[in-house]
Design a protein around this motif. Structure first.
Motif, PDB file in Angstrom:
ATOM      1  N   LEU A 174      -8.986  -3.901   2.107  1.00  0.00           N
ATOM      2  CA  LEU A 174      -7.977  -4.900   1.784  1.00  0.00           C
ATOM      3  C   LEU A 174      -7.761  -5.724   3.040  1.00  0.00           C
ATOM      4  CD1 LEU A 174      -6.031  -5.546  -0.662  1.00  0.00           C
ATOM      5  CD2 LEU A 174      -4.281  -4.340   0.635  1.00  0.00           C
ATOM      6  N   ASP A 175      -7.620  -7.027   2.912  1.00  0.00           N
ATOM      7  CA  ASP A 175      -7.362  -7.866   4.073  1.00  0.00           C
ATOM      8  C   ASP A 175      -5.881  -7.830   4.438  1.00  0.00           C
ATOM      9  OD1 ASP A 175     -10.010  -8.653   4.382  1.00  0.00           O
ATOM     10  OD2 ASP A 175      -9.786 -10.367   3.047  1.00  0.00           O
ATOM     11  N   GLY A 176      -5.585  -8.058   5.705  1.00  0.00           N
ATOM     12  CA  GLY A 176      -4.222  -7.972   6.218  1.00  0.00           C
ATOM     13  C   GLY A 176      -3.268  -9.010   5.666  1.00  0.00           C
ATOM     14  N   ASP A 177      -3.788 -10.058   5.056  1.00  0.00           N
ATOM     15  CA  ASP A 177      -2.912 -11.064   4.453  1.00  0.00           C
ATOM     16  C   ASP A 177      -2.870 -10.938   2.935  1.00  0.00           C
ATOM     17  OD1 ASP A 177      -5.490 -11.965   4.007  1.00  0.00           O
ATOM     18  OD2 ASP A 177      -5.116 -14.014   4.682  1.00  0.00           O
ATOM     19  N   ASP A 178      -3.392  -9.816   2.413  1.00  0.00           N
ATOM     20  CA  ASP A 178      -3.377  -9.556   0.974  1.00  0.00           C
ATOM     21  C   ASP A 178      -2.231  -8.623   0.604  1.00  0.00           C
ATOM     22  OD1 ASP A 178      -5.618 -11.094   0.556  1.00  0.00           O
ATOM     23  OD2 ASP A 178      -7.003  -9.403   0.585  1.00  0.00           O
ATOM     24  N   GLU A 179      -1.892  -8.625  -0.658  1.00  0.00           N
ATOM     25  CA  GLU A 179      -0.887  -7.722  -1.200  1.00  0.00           C
ATOM     26  C   GLU A 179      -1.492  -7.060  -2.427  1.00  0.00           C
ATOM     27  OE1 GLU A 179       3.682  -7.938  -2.955  1.00  0.00           O
ATOM     28  OE2 GLU A 179       2.682  -9.755  -2.275  1.00  0.00           O
ATOM     29  N   ALA A 180      -1.371  -5.734  -2.505  1.00  0.00           N
ATOM     30  CA  ALA A 180      -1.953  -5.001  -3.622  1.00  0.00           C
ATOM     31  C   ALA A 180      -0.890  -4.677  -4.664  1.00  0.00           C
ATOM     32  CB  ALA A 180      -2.582  -3.710  -3.113  1.00  0.00           C
ATOM     33  N   ASP A 181      -1.228  -4.872  -5.915  1.00  0.00           N
ATOM     34  CA  ASP A 181      -0.371  -4.435  -7.014  1.00  0.00           C
ATOM     35  C   ASP A 181      -0.171  -2.926  -6.882  1.00  0.00           C
ATOM     36  OD1 ASP A 181      -0.508  -3.182  -9.994  1.00  0.00           O
ATOM     37  OD2 ASP A 181       0.562  -5.104 -10.006  1.00  0.00           O
ATOM     38  N   LYS A 182       0.971  -2.417  -7.324  1.00  0.00           N
ATOM     39  CA  LYS A 182       1.280  -0.991  -7.141  1.00  0.00           C
ATOM     40  C   LYS A 182       0.304  -0.075  -7.871  1.00  0.00           C
ATOM     41  CE  LYS A 182       4.622  -0.372 -10.836  1.00  0.00           C
ATOM     42  NZ  LYS A 182       5.898   0.222 -11.189  1.00  0.00           N
ATOM     43  N   LEU A 185       0.825  -1.209   0.000  1.00  0.00           N
ATOM     44  CA  LEU A 185       0.000   0.000   0.000  1.00  0.00           C
ATOM     45  C   LEU A 185       0.861   1.261   0.000  1.00  0.00           C
ATOM     46  CD1 LEU A 185      -2.776  -1.152   2.469  1.00  0.00           C
ATOM     47  CD2 LEU A 185      -2.966  -0.860  -0.015  1.00  0.00           C
ATOM     48  N   LEU A 186       1.952   1.222   0.725  1.00  0.00           N
ATOM     49  CA  LEU A 186       2.841   2.381   0.770  1.00  0.00           C
ATOM     50  C   LEU A 186       3.522   2.638  -0.571  1.00  0.00           C
ATOM     51  CD1 LEU A 186       4.477   1.915   4.278  1.00  0.00           C
ATOM     52  CD2 LEU A 186       2.772   3.628   3.607  1.00  0.00           C
ATOM     53  N   SER A 187       3.604   1.635  -1.417  1.00  0.00           N
ATOM     54  CA  SER A 187       4.272   1.793  -2.715  1.00  0.00           C
ATOM     55  C   SER A 187       3.281   2.018  -3.858  1.00  0.00           C
ATOM     56  CB  SER A 187       5.154   0.581  -3.007  1.00  0.00           C
ATOM     57  OG  SER A 187       4.358  -0.577  -3.168  1.00  0.00           O
ATOM     58  N   GLN A 188       2.058   2.391  -3.553  1.00  0.00           N
ATOM     59  CA  GLN A 188       1.062   2.643  -4.585  1.00  0.00           C
ATOM     60  C   GLN A 188       1.472   3.816  -5.470  1.00  0.00           C
ATOM     61  OE1 GLN A 188      -2.108   0.898  -5.235  1.00  0.00           O
ATOM     62  NE2 GLN A 188      -0.724  -0.479  -4.149  1.00  0.00           N
ATOM     63  N   SER A 189       1.169   3.720  -6.749  1.00  0.00           N
ATOM     64  CA  SER A 189       1.456   4.828  -7.669  1.00  0.00           C
ATOM     65  C   SER A 189       0.537   6.015  -7.372  1.00  0.00           C
ATOM     66  CB  SER A 189       1.292   4.371  -9.116  1.00  0.00           C
ATOM     67  OG  SER A 189      -0.038   3.958  -9.357  1.00  0.00           O
ATOM     68  N   LYS A 200      -5.746   2.319 -10.517  1.00  0.00           N
ATOM     69  CA  LYS A 200      -6.653   1.764 -11.530  1.00  0.00           C
ATOM     70  C   LYS A 200      -8.108   1.854 -11.085  1.00  0.00           C
ATOM     71  CE  LYS A 200      -3.526  -1.385 -13.901  1.00  0.00           C
ATOM     72  NZ  LYS A 200      -3.208  -2.791 -14.208  1.00  0.00           N
ATOM     73  N   LEU A 201      -8.351   1.583  -9.815  1.00  0.00           N
ATOM     74  CA  LEU A 201      -9.723   1.703  -9.317  1.00  0.00           C
ATOM     75  C   LEU A 201     -10.211   3.141  -9.425  1.00  0.00           C
ATOM     76  CD1 LEU A 201      -9.623  -0.605  -6.175  1.00  0.00           C
ATOM     77  CD2 LEU A 201     -10.839  -1.031  -8.307  1.00  0.00           C
ATOM     78  N   TYR A 202      -9.360   4.084  -9.050  1.00  0.00           N
ATOM     79  CA  TYR A 202      -9.741   5.497  -9.116  1.00  0.00           C
ATOM     80  C   TYR A 202      -9.957   5.923 -10.567  1.00  0.00           C
ATOM     81  CZ  TYR A 202      -9.766  10.513  -8.474  1.00  0.00           C
ATOM     82  OH  TYR A 202     -10.119  11.836  -8.499  1.00  0.00           O
TER      83      TYR A 202
END
Length: 113
Positions: free
Chosen positions: A88-96, A24-28, A101-103
């Motif tokens: 987002l669940d705590g055991d998930d990882e989000a693509d950067k 999450l911290l590395s999101q574009s 993309k959602l926005y």
């Protein structure tokens, strides 16, 4: 640029939490707040949440006794200050590009969600 709140219920996910929060911290798309709700974890999850909050002002943390994921999400919604909310669940990882993309989809399609 509108703010997007990402709510993460956290329950005994110390093995995965670094990966989740780092993604999450590395999101574009950077105008985000990350709301971590520690739902009575018996492992180091709560400590990890606090460590992240000290490092990045976009992170908010709340600790509570175990009440379940629905309650944790509701508490996160109450704390959120963003224009939009993502879970987002705590055991998930989000693509950067996850938040971006959602926005972009939201704006390009004039969605009311």
């Amino acid at each position: 640029m509108e703010k997007i709140s990402v709510i993460v219920p956290v329950y005994n996910v110390e093995k995965y939490l670094h990966r989740c929060v780092d993604s999450l911290l590395s999101q574009s798309y950077t105008n985000i707040e990350i709301v971590l709700i520690n739902d009575g974890s018996a492992d180091r999850s709560g400590e990890i949440c606090d460590e992240y909050a000290k490092k990045d002002s976009r992170i908010k943390v709340m600790h509570q006794e175990y009440n379940g994921v629905a309650d944790a999400r509701n508490k996160g919604v109450a704390m959120a200050t963003g224009d939009y909310i993502i879970f987002l669940d705590g055991d998930d990882e989000a693509d950067k590009e996850y938040v971006g993309k959602l926005y972009k989809t939201l704006i390009e399609n004039d969605l009311d969600i």
